[in-house]
Design an enzyme around this catalytic site. Sequence first.
Site, PDB file in Angstrom:
ATOM      1  N   CYS A   1       0.827  -1.212   0.000  1.00  0.00           N
ATOM      2  CA  CYS A   1       0.000   0.000   0.000  1.00  0.00           C
ATOM      3  C   CYS A   1       0.868   1.271   0.000  1.00  0.00           C
ATOM      4  CB  CYS A   1      -0.899  -0.043   1.231  1.00  0.00           C
ATOM      5  SG  CYS A   1      -1.715   1.492   1.665  1.00  0.00           S
TER       6      CYS A   1
ATOM      7  N   CYS B   1       0.298   3.707   2.843  1.00  0.00           N
ATOM      8  CA  CYS B   1       0.798   3.116   4.098  1.00  0.00           C
ATOM      9  C   CYS B   1       2.280   3.398   4.279  1.00  0.00           C
ATOM     10  CB  CYS B   1       0.550   1.616   4.125  1.00  0.00           C
ATOM     11  SG  CYS B   1      -1.199   1.178   4.094  1.00  0.00           S
TER      12      CYS B   1
END
Length: 119
Positions: free
Chosen positions: A44, A47
Site C-alpha cells: 500500500c 501506508c
Amino acid sequence: MKRVVLILLFSFISSFAAEHLTAQNMDEKLQNKNAIVDFYATWCPPCKIMSKNLKEFENSNNSDVVIYKVDVDKQPQLAQKFGVRTIPTTVYFKNGVFLKKEVGVKTVSQLHLNVKNYF
C-alpha cells in the site's frame, strides 16, 4: 534502477521500524500503555507514507506513546476486530482500551495533536 532498489529497501526497513502486533500478543503489549496502532499492508503506497510519518513522529515524540504496527494481510482477524476496511488506519489505545480509529494518512503535526487530545 538504483532508485527503485532504494525505494524498496526503504519500504522494507520502514515497515519493520515499530513492533508488530498479533492476535496472540496484542492485549499483553497494549496493557498499561498509550499506543498508536498502525494498520497497514506492505503493498500500500499511502501506508508507506504513513509509516514514514509515524517514524518521524516517534523520533520527535516526548510523550509515553508507543507505536505498534499490524499487517492486515498477516493479521486479518485484528483488522476485522477493529473494523479496519481501509488502510492506512490508525487506532489509538489508552491502557489497552480502544479510544479512536482514524482512516487515512496523518501528518506528523496531526499525530502530535491527536496524542495531545487523546492522552
